[in-house]
Structure formats: C-alpha cells, structure tokens
Write a protein that holds these residues in place. Structure first.
Motif, PDB file in Angstrom:
ATOM      1  N   GLU A   1      -5.754   2.691  -5.861  1.00 30.54           N
ATOM      2  CA  GLU A   1      -4.366   2.633  -6.331  1.00 30.54           C
ATOM      3  C   GLU A   1      -3.453   3.504  -5.470  1.00 30.54           C
ATOM      4  O   GLU A   1      -2.317   3.119  -5.172  1.00 30.54           O
ATOM      5  CB  GLU A   1      -4.293   3.052  -7.793  1.00 30.54           C
ATOM      6  CG  GLU A   1      -4.941   2.038  -8.721  1.00 30.54           C
ATOM      7  CD  GLU A   1      -5.106   2.543 -10.137  1.00 30.54           C
ATOM      8  OE1 GLU A   1      -4.922   3.769 -10.385  1.00 30.54           O
ATOM      9  OE2 GLU A   1      -5.433   1.712 -11.014  1.00 30.54           O
ATOM     10  N   ALA A   2      -3.935   4.688  -5.070  1.00 28.90           N
ATOM     11  CA  ALA A   2      -3.127   5.588  -4.242  1.00 28.90           C
ATOM     12  C   ALA A   2      -2.843   4.987  -2.867  1.00 28.90           C
ATOM     13  O   ALA A   2      -1.806   5.266  -2.260  1.00 28.90           O
ATOM     14  CB  ALA A   2      -3.826   6.932  -4.084  1.00 28.90           C
ATOM     15  N   ALA A   3      -3.765   4.153  -2.390  1.00 28.56           N
ATOM     16  CA  ALA A   3      -3.583   3.510  -1.088  1.00 28.56           C
ATOM     17  C   ALA A   3      -2.607   2.342  -1.168  1.00 28.56           C
ATOM     18  O   ALA A   3      -2.234   1.767  -0.145  1.00 28.56           O
ATOM     19  CB  ALA A   3      -4.927   3.034  -0.540  1.00 28.56           C
ATOM     20  N   GLY A   4      -2.195   1.976  -2.393  1.00 38.58           N
ATOM     21  CA  GLY A   4      -1.252   0.880  -2.559  1.00 38.58           C
ATOM     22  C   GLY A   4      -1.875  -0.497  -2.366  1.00 38.58           C
ATOM     23  O   GLY A   4      -1.170  -1.457  -2.068  1.00 38.58           O
ATOM     24  N   LEU A   5      -3.173  -0.592  -2.543  1.00 38.85           N
ATOM     25  CA  LEU A   5      -3.864  -1.864  -2.374  1.00 38.85           C
ATOM     26  C   LEU A   5      -3.890  -2.635  -3.685  1.00 38.85           C
ATOM     27  O   LEU A   5      -3.790  -2.055  -4.762  1.00 38.85           O
ATOM     28  CB  LEU A   5      -5.293  -1.615  -1.888  1.00 38.85           C
ATOM     29  CG  LEU A   5      -5.404  -0.946  -0.519  1.00 38.85           C
ATOM     30  CD1 LEU A   5      -6.829  -0.480  -0.273  1.00 38.85           C
ATOM     31  CD2 LEU A   5      -4.960  -1.901   0.568  1.00 38.85           C
ATOM     32  N   THR A   6      -4.017  -3.946  -3.588  1.00 37.50           N
ATOM     33  CA  THR A   6      -4.131  -4.794  -4.769  1.00 37.50           C
ATOM     34  C   THR A   6      -5.302  -5.746  -4.592  1.00 37.50           C
ATOM     35  O   THR A   6      -5.726  -6.032  -3.477  1.00 37.50           O
ATOM     36  CB  THR A   6      -2.852  -5.629  -4.988  1.00 37.50           C
ATOM     37  OG1 THR A   6      -2.626  -6.430  -3.825  1.00 37.50           O
ATOM     38  CG2 THR A   6      -1.655  -4.744  -5.257  1.00 37.50           C
TER      39      THR A   6
ATOM     40  N   ARG B   1      -8.077   3.332   4.844  1.00 39.30           N
ATOM     41  CA  ARG B   1      -6.980   3.469   3.875  1.00 39.30           C
ATOM     42  C   ARG B   1      -7.402   4.256   2.642  1.00 39.30           C
ATOM     43  O   ARG B   1      -6.632   5.020   2.097  1.00 39.30           O
ATOM     44  CB  ARG B   1      -6.459   2.094   3.475  1.00 39.30           C
ATOM     45  CG  ARG B   1      -5.839   1.412   4.686  1.00 39.30           C
ATOM     46  CD  ARG B   1      -4.767   0.443   4.508  1.00 39.30           C
ATOM     47  NE  ARG B   1      -3.818   0.578   3.456  1.00 39.30           N
ATOM     48  CZ  ARG B   1      -3.149  -0.461   2.982  1.00 39.30           C
ATOM     49  NH1 ARG B   1      -3.391  -1.676   3.457  1.00 39.30           N
ATOM     50  NH2 ARG B   1      -2.249  -0.300   2.036  1.00 39.30           N
TER      51      ARG B   1
END
Length: 101
Positions: free
Chosen positions: A39-44, A59
């Motif tokens: 989540e901190a890496a902004g991945l989905t 990442r």
C-alpha cells in the motif's frame, strides 16, 4: 516475489490475514508488513503486466533499505542481535561507560 503476489492476491480476494499466513506459510506479521509495504508503494491489484519481480521488489523494499539503521533503536537492536541474551546487560553497561567519555 511469489509470496508477495500470493499475499496481495489473497488479500484482494477478502481473505483474513491469518488464513493468508497459513496458506503462504509465513507469520501473520509478515503478511501485514507485506500488505503495508504494498500500500505504501502505491501499488494496486492486479499488478500491471510491466511490473516484474525485480520492479516489485525495488518498489516494496526501497523505503526499507533507505531507512534502515537511521534511528538509534535500530542500531541497538542490530548490535544486540549479534550477542547472546545473557550478555545484553553487559552491553548496556558498556554503552553507558562509553557515553561518559
């Protein structure tokens, strides 16, 4: 990175952390940490096709590498991890004596 992908896939399917940990074979705390890093890496999920294992690792763990050892507590933990538990009080005494100059 196989476990990371499995953890995120199972979490996105709505599975509980303990069940994910049981299926993947890791501790629940590891699952929670993996989800936090994801989540901190902004991945989905699902991940784009261009995200390889190398890119995913970079990442997810970039912030962990950049911040490692910067706080005193982390250095102390690393020092104590190398010592047997019975020597920890001696280590603390040595640190205190060294701080006196």
């Amino acid at each position: 990175m196989r476990h990371v992908r499995d953890v995120i896939r199972l979490k996105s399917a709505g599975m509980l952390t303990r069940e994910i940990a049981r299926r993947v074979g890791t501790a629940p705390s590891t699952v929670r940490l993996t989800i936090r890093r994801f989540e901190a890496a902004g991945l989905t999920w699902p991940l784009p096709d261009d995200v390889t294992d190398a890119v995913l690792g970079a990442r997810l763990f970039a912030s962990a590498v950049a911040g490692s050892g910067t706080r005193r507590g982390h250095r102390r933990h690393a020092e104590l991890a190398r010592l047997p538990a019975r020597l920890w009080p001696l280590h603390d005494d040595l640190q205190w004596v060294q701080s006196l100059g």
